[in-house]
Write an enzyme that holds these catalytic residues in place. Structure first.
Site, PDB file in Angstrom:
ATOM      1  N   ALA A  64      29.879  74.581  -8.621  1.00  0.00           N
ATOM      2  CA  ALA A  64      29.807  75.489  -9.760  1.00  0.00           C
ATOM      3  C   ALA A  64      31.004  76.430  -9.657  1.00  0.00           C
ATOM      4  O   ALA A  64      31.567  76.631  -8.574  1.00  0.00           O
ATOM      5  CB  ALA A  64      28.504  76.266  -9.711  1.00  0.00           C
ATOM      6  N   GLY A 109      27.524  72.088  -6.673  1.00  0.00           N
ATOM      7  CA  GLY A 109      27.160  71.455  -7.949  1.00  0.00           C
ATOM      8  C   GLY A 109      27.772  70.077  -8.129  1.00  0.00           C
ATOM      9  O   GLY A 109      27.262  69.268  -8.912  1.00  0.00           O
ATOM     10  N   GLU A 112      25.545  67.826  -6.334  1.00  0.00           N
ATOM     11  CA  GLU A 112      24.291  67.827  -7.106  1.00  0.00           C
ATOM     12  C   GLU A 112      24.384  66.956  -8.361  1.00  0.00           C
ATOM     13  O   GLU A 112      23.447  66.233  -8.693  1.00  0.00           O
ATOM     14  CB  GLU A 112      23.909  69.275  -7.447  1.00  0.00           C
ATOM     15  CG  GLU A 112      23.483  70.039  -6.187  1.00  0.00           C
ATOM     16  CD  GLU A 112      23.368  71.541  -6.390  1.00  0.00           C
ATOM     17  OE1 GLU A 112      24.366  72.172  -6.816  1.00  0.00           O
ATOM     18  OE2 GLU A 112      22.289  72.088  -6.131  1.00  0.00           O
ATOM     19  N   GLU A 132      26.482  76.323  -0.413  1.00  0.00           N
ATOM     20  CA  GLU A 132      26.009  77.532  -1.113  1.00  0.00           C
ATOM     21  C   GLU A 132      25.542  78.655  -0.196  1.00  0.00           C
ATOM     22  O   GLU A 132      25.785  79.824  -0.473  1.00  0.00           O
ATOM     23  CB  GLU A 132      24.868  77.165  -2.081  1.00  0.00           C
ATOM     24  CG  GLU A 132      25.301  76.359  -3.289  1.00  0.00           C
ATOM     25  CD  GLU A 132      25.277  74.858  -3.053  1.00  0.00           C
ATOM     26  OE1 GLU A 132      25.181  74.412  -1.896  1.00  0.00           O
ATOM     27  OE2 GLU A 132      25.348  74.122  -4.050  1.00  0.00           O
TER      28      GLU A 132
HETATM   29  N1  CAA Z   1      34.921  77.391  -8.309  1.00  0.00           N
HETATM   30  C1  CAA Z   1      36.037  77.960  -8.832  1.00  0.00           C
HETATM   31  N2  CAA Z   1      37.263  77.625  -8.435  1.00  0.00           N
HETATM   32  C2  CAA Z   1      37.384  76.709  -7.468  1.00  0.00           C
HETATM   33  C3  CAA Z   1      36.271  76.099  -6.875  1.00  0.00           C
HETATM   34  C4  CAA Z   1      34.980  76.464  -7.345  1.00  0.00           C
HETATM   35  N3  CAA Z   1      33.855  75.912  -6.876  1.00  0.00           N
HETATM   36  N4  CAA Z   1      36.690  75.216  -5.942  1.00  0.00           N
HETATM   37  C5  CAA Z   1      38.032  75.291  -5.948  1.00  0.00           C
HETATM   38  N5  CAA Z   1      38.456  76.186  -6.862  1.00  0.00           N
HETATM   39  C6  CAA Z   1      39.829  76.572  -7.174  1.00  0.00           C
HETATM   40  C7  CAA Z   1      40.429  77.450  -6.094  1.00  0.00           C
HETATM   41  O1  CAA Z   1      40.018  78.794  -6.265  1.00  0.00           O
HETATM   42  C8  CAA Z   1      41.900  77.244  -6.329  1.00  0.00           C
HETATM   43  O2  CAA Z   1      42.302  78.019  -7.435  1.00  0.00           O
HETATM   44  P1  CAA Z   1      43.735  78.797  -7.406  1.00  0.00           P
HETATM   45  O3  CAA Z   1      44.754  77.702  -7.319  1.00  0.00           O
HETATM   46  O4  CAA Z   1      43.740  79.540  -8.700  1.00  0.00           O
HETATM   47  O5  CAA Z   1      43.710  79.653  -6.177  1.00  0.00           O
HETATM   48  C9  CAA Z   1      41.980  75.791  -6.754  1.00  0.00           C
HETATM   49  O6  CAA Z   1      40.658  75.421  -7.186  1.00  0.00           O
HETATM   50  C10 CAA Z   1      42.375  74.849  -5.618  1.00  0.00           C
HETATM   51  O7  CAA Z   1      41.488  75.097  -4.541  1.00  0.00           O
HETATM   52  P2  CAA Z   1      41.992  75.417  -3.051  1.00  0.00           P
HETATM   53  O8  CAA Z   1      43.335  76.078  -3.079  1.00  0.00           O
HETATM   54  O9  CAA Z   1      40.897  76.145  -2.358  1.00  0.00           O
HETATM   55  O10 CAA Z   1      42.154  73.933  -2.500  1.00  0.00           O
HETATM   56  P3  CAA Z   1      41.992  73.452  -0.979  1.00  0.00           P
HETATM   57  O11 CAA Z   1      42.486  72.052  -0.948  1.00  0.00           O
HETATM   58  O12 CAA Z   1      42.610  74.436  -0.051  1.00  0.00           O
HETATM   59  O13 CAA Z   1      40.418  73.476  -0.709  1.00  0.00           O
HETATM   60  C11 CAA Z   1      38.100  73.058  -1.233  1.00  0.00           C
HETATM   61  C12 CAA Z   1      39.575  72.621  -1.423  1.00  0.00           C
HETATM   62  C13 CAA Z   1      37.677  72.837   0.214  1.00  0.00           C
HETATM   63  C14 CAA Z   1      37.252  72.202  -2.170  1.00  0.00           C
HETATM   64  C15 CAA Z   1      37.987  74.554  -1.567  1.00  0.00           C
HETATM   65  O14 CAA Z   1      38.591  74.776  -2.850  1.00  0.00           O
HETATM   66  C16 CAA Z   1      36.569  75.054  -1.632  1.00  0.00           C
HETATM   67  O15 CAA Z   1      35.965  75.282  -0.609  1.00  0.00           O
HETATM   68  N6  CAA Z   1      36.054  75.243  -2.855  1.00  0.00           N
HETATM   69  C17 CAA Z   1      34.726  75.804  -3.054  1.00  0.00           C
HETATM   70  C18 CAA Z   1      33.638  74.796  -2.745  1.00  0.00           C
HETATM   71  C19 CAA Z   1      32.279  75.418  -2.881  1.00  0.00           C
HETATM   72  O16 CAA Z   1      31.930  76.358  -2.212  1.00  0.00           O
HETATM   73  N7  CAA Z   1      31.483  74.874  -3.801  1.00  0.00           N
HETATM   74  C20 CAA Z   1      30.144  75.337  -4.065  1.00  0.00           C
HETATM   75  C21 CAA Z   1      30.149  76.335  -5.192  1.00  0.00           C
HETATM   76  S1  CAA Z   1      28.609  77.111  -5.380  1.00  0.00           S
HETATM   77  C22 CAA Z   1      27.652  76.013  -6.198  1.00  0.00           C
HETATM   78  O17 CAA Z   1      28.045  74.912  -6.510  1.00  0.00           O
HETATM   79  C23 CAA Z   1      26.279  76.505  -6.525  1.00  0.00           C
HETATM   80  C24 CAA Z   1      25.360  75.462  -7.010  1.00  0.00           C
HETATM   81  O18 CAA Z   1      24.571  74.856  -6.283  1.00  0.00           O
HETATM   82  C25 CAA Z   1      25.317  75.141  -8.386  1.00  0.00           C
END
Ligand code: CAA
Length: 258
Positions: A64, A109, A112, A132
């Site tokens: 998400a 998500g 999911e 999460e």
């Molecule tokens: N939401 C918003 N933006 C996101 C995102 C997310 N879930 N995942 C990645 N992005 C964005 C980053 O902020 C970044 O944006 P900028 O270039 O503007 O800084 C861009 O995508 C590229 O990401 P990274 O620079 O972080 O790329 P990376 O290769 O270094 O890492 C990754 C990749 C490991 C996937 C890392 O981006 C990450 O950990 N993302 C978050 C994953 C996460 O926590 N997901 C769960 C969200 S909560 C949820 O989903 C709740 C639910 O159950 C519904």
């Protein structure tokens, strides 16, 4: 649609979540578009299999959208959860067969939405996880319910409580991914599987899907009774007559019901 692409060819729809700058993270607008897209697909007789994927070579869906959630209130969080509940429910129960082509990160998500599909095919670079609780929340788009049903309670709790990211081979080992293929072959593999599925009885498949999905939510006896009812219903179709006659006449069946 601002965040989705859809192509339909040979009765296969490829739906691509297209927000590559945020690794295809799901914001509310994308969830609403997914719901609209799935509502349309479930009424279309010219689509028999849906392949769901993410744009780019790095990520299926990275979860998400954290930038939308960071300042959201409890009511807004619930609204977002319900948007996903509706959209993913449509995806899970549509009469078409759904295949997640997991082409990279399937986190939160993303994991999911892949679990709301019937089948998950992972590319070798895919990574699955439910991060999460590291963000101070819990899986909100079905993870606490669909993950234990797929991999068992103990493994689901371990994944959710540790936030560990697992690779495609481990996802395959625990039954989260059905198959692992090279990234370059992912969509072709899914299309070949789709073509095989389309060559079978599409209406019968939709009945089997319904029996499996509903059966897992009820006690065994009710599930078995439902199966008997749907088995009987299939006897009313032209496909059942054609499929069984073709077998007895030693020829290829032409199954057309849907
Ligand atoms: N939401 C918003 N933006 C996101 C995102 C997310 N879930 N995942 C990645 N992005 C964005 C980053 O902020 C970044 O944006 P900028 O270039 O503007 O800084 C861009 O995508 C590229 O990401 P990274 O620079 O972080 O790329 P990376 O290769 O270094 O890492 C990754 C990749 C490991 C996937 C890392 O981006 C990450 O950990 N993302 C978050 C994953 C996460 O926590 N997901 C769960 C969200 S909560 C949820 O989903 C709740 C639910 O159950 C519904």
């Amino acid at each position: 649609m601002n965040n989705l692409l859809m192509e339909v060819e040979n009765e296969i729809a490829v739906v691509t979540i297209n927000r590559p700058k945020s690794l295809n993270a799901l914001n509310s607008e994308t969830l609403a578009e997914l719901n609209q897209c799935f509502c349309e697909i479930e009424t279309r007789k010219d689509i028999k299999v849906v392949i769901l994927t993410g744009s780019g070579e790095k990520s299926f869906v990275a979860g998400a959208d954290i930038s939308e959630m960071v300042n959201a209130t409890a009511a807004e969080g619930r609204t977002m959860g319900l948007l996903a509940y509706n959209a993913f429910g449509k995806l899970e129960n549509m009469p078409q067969v759904t295949i997640a082509a997991v082409n990279g990160f399937a986190l939160g998500g993303g994991c999911e939405i892949s679990m709301a599909c019937d089948i998950r095919i992972a590319s070798e670079n895919a990574k699955f996880g439910q991060p999460e609780v590291g963000l101070g929340t819990l899986p909100g788009f079905g993870g606490t319910q669909r993950l234990p049903r797929l991999v068992g309670k103990g493994r689901a709790k371990e994944l959710i409580f540790t936030c560990d990211m697992i690779d495609a081979q481990e996802a395959y080992r625990i039954g989260l991914a059905n198959k692992v293929v090279p990234l370059a072959e992912l969509i072709d593999y899914c299309k070949k599987m789709a073509t095989k599925i389309i060559s079978k009885g599409s209406y019968a498949i939709s009945l089997a899907k319904s029996a499996i999905n509903t059966g897992l939510d009820v006690d065994l006896s009710s599930g078995l009774k439902l199966e008997a009812d749907l088995f009987g219903l299939s006897f009313a179709t032209a496909d059942k007559k054609e499929g069984m006659s073709a077998f007895l006449e030693k020829r290829q069946a032409k199954l057309t019901d849907f």
